[in-house]
Design an enzyme around this catalytic site. Structure first.
Site, short mmCIF file in Angstrom:
data_model
loop_
_atom_site.label_atom_id
_atom_site.label_comp_id
_atom_site.label_asym_id
_atom_site.label_seq_id
_atom_site.Cartn_x
_atom_site.Cartn_y
_atom_site.Cartn_z
CB THR B 88 -0.91 0.03 1.25
OG1 THR B 88 -0.10 0.07 2.43
CG2 THR B 88 -1.82 -1.18 1.29
CE LYS B 117 11.14 4.58 1.69
NZ LYS B 117 10.02 5.21 0.99
CD GLU B 141 17.28 -6.61 0.24
OE1 GLU B 141 17.83 -7.62 0.64
OE2 GLU B 141 17.68 -5.46 0.55
CB VAL B 144 16.79 0.52 1.83
CG1 VAL B 144 18.04 1.33 1.53
CG2 VAL B 144 16.16 1.02 3.13
CG ASP B 212 12.34 8.55 0.64
OD1 ASP B 212 11.45 7.68 0.70
OD2 ASP B 212 13.44 8.34 0.09
CE LYS B 216 14.14 4.95 0.25
NZ LYS B 216 14.34 5.75 -0.98
#
Lengths: 338, 338
Positions: B88, B117, B141, B144, B212, B216
């Site tokens: 989503t 993330k 996985e 990032v 963002d 991460k």
């Protein structure tokens, strides 16, 4: 708790660094694998064989604990161990005697780890198939870029990808010499400085003539692209012909000269090249200084993944970690096998 | 042959690319895992839920196959599946509703894969511990650097290493904008060009303000360094304040400006920073053009390993591969669990 018994064939700097790292990671091995790893046999060319089924105390090991009457095959064929680690000096042109060591251990159904690129460059397919038939692990991470994950990376994290090309800078010695020459140092003095720092062999020709890089490229292609070639199949040019004038001419155009390796399959045929190449100063190969190296792995599904090895002190620990990571790989893949 | 049933929560570009890749790799999955992977449920916000216990033919899927009366939790709580894949849209500031989706699937004892993330930046430890308690896989996985191995690389190929630092360039949008500005393009035009090429969001502020990249970095630190932080804990500076003059001033000194991320533990406390940084033009961050990115993982045992993601077309396949590689990870780790 399971016990994993290790035989070390060869006990030079890498073997000693590995033994020390094994002690340092004793707690981790117990927690992660419910295992204790012990070294039950060590063999060296000059000292003979040391055997101790309960585990050799490598911190107090002395010469008189070796039996000079025994040789490598006495340990490989008759010793009590689960994993053989092959660390003898490489012969790039034959892959021996490491290949014989590995073959005999696999024939006994033992797991094998090697830091020796010779067998991977010359006999990979035979050894891989033998290991598979025997149901044991055969790992060789440290043969390219020391402990930096390349083989285990591809096997474990690029599953399902077809590898379409491998490329990079694989040889630290030539990269160091080229870097020094850019600073104005002569070829001969750069070789001498590399010797002083301990990473250029007495006979530097295997590096300078591109044989070491060719063996690594061959190994990568054999393993990752499932071809069957030898270092003799690589289109190989060393750096022996590179002059100060070449370096300066490249520099004047914003370029650097690097010993690039590249392997792919063209029209069904494996094509591998190792040659000094002019590269733009703002690209990855150009910024690989001194003993840095990298491998780029190109795939069908998700393009290229590049992995870089950066210089690390002590460098020998980097190689030792490559061997140790293979041991962890085997403990993971064969967790019920000890 | 085992059957692996997949529920897709979200079915945008990544979901569709994943479904196509699953078909493309049908033979590989059969050969490598003795398995057939089928999609038994798909849920989208606008169309509702499509259920088909025998497997949805994603190539002929039409709107009328969805039931608008059903919502995400109807599929998550009652659907028949083994692996839930959460795709989503992200809410970087809350990690929702993805976290609720993941929590509920894990509570049912289902394996979970996410490309989102948010949950890893906000609720990683809770979700990791829940997955462990339930004896199922929890993989992320693609959160990032898309399909480039970072989490699986560390878990599978750097075993036994303590991660001492993570650093790199994690955000493609800001890197693209900075690269364009160096060419003389204005900030606004660079954002517009990124939108045209499809990788800058309508609201670009999450990228430009460094949220963002912070999410991460938080995710990497939570997973790899076993800390428990949120994006609010990152010392964050975006690129909104960077002017053409800054870029030119850096250039005049042989430097470039890059949005660097760095996380480590100092005196027992996690310290994460995201900030525009002047870097020398002949270094790795400097040569990361446009949408390239990299992560450097520093370890106690063997120094730093760096992995680079290079641009790939179609980019969406790169992300889809990240999800697929997690599925392969789960099929490997839980081979007897289906």
């Amino acid at each position: 708790m399971k016990t994993v018994r290790i035989a070390l064939i060869g006990y030079g700097n890498v073997g000693k660094a590995f033994a020390a790292m094994l002690l340092r990671k004793e707690d981790y091995i117990r927690e992660a694998f419910d295992a204790k790893a012990i070294i039950t046999g060590i063999c060296t060319k000059s000292r003979g064989v040391c055997l101790c089924p309960d585990g050799i105390d490598t911190e107090t090991l002395t010469d008189d604990m070796f039996n000079k009457e025994l040789d490598d095959f006495a340990l490989i064929d008759s010793g009590e161990y689960d994993v053989m680690i092959e660390l003898t000096p490489i012969n790039i042109m034959t892959g021996q005697p490491a290949t014989d060591h590995i073959r005999r251990a696999l024939q006994r159904g033992k797991h094998v780890i090697t830091a020796n690129k010779g067998p991977i460059a010359w006999y990979y397919r035979e050894l891989r198939d033998l290991a598979k038939k025997q149901g044991v692990g055969f790992c060789h991470e440290a043969t390219v870029m020391d402990g930096t994950p390349v083989y285990n990376l591809t096997k474990e994290t690029l599953k399902g990808c077809r590898i379409t090309e491998v490329s990079g800078i694989f040889n630290a010695t030539t990269n160091f010499i080229l870097t020094e020459m850019e600073k104005g140092v002569s070829f001969e003095d750069a070789v001498e400085e590399g010797r002083r720092q301990g990473f250029v062999e007495a006979d530097a020709s295997m590096d300078i003539d591109g044989w070491d890089a060719s063996a690594k490229l061959t190994a990568l292609m054999n393993v990752l692209m499932d071809v069957e070639i030898t270092p003799l199949d690589i289109d190989r040019t060393g750096i022996g012909g590179i002059t100060k004038d070449d370096i300066d001419a490249a520099k004047a155009q914003g370029k650097r000269i690097k010993l690039l390796c590249r392997g792919r399959v063209e029209d069904g045929k494996p094509v591998g090249t190792v040659k000094p190449t002019w590269v733009d100063e703002h690209t990855l190969p150009a910024i690989m200084d001194a003993t840095s190296s990298y491998v780029t792995i190109d795939t069908d599904l998700m393009g290229a993944t590049t992995v870089i090895e950066e210089p690390f002190e002590p460098e020998i620990d980097h190689t030792a970690y490559g061997v140790l990571s293979d041991l962890f790989r085997i403990l993971t893949d064969y967790e019920n096998g000890f």
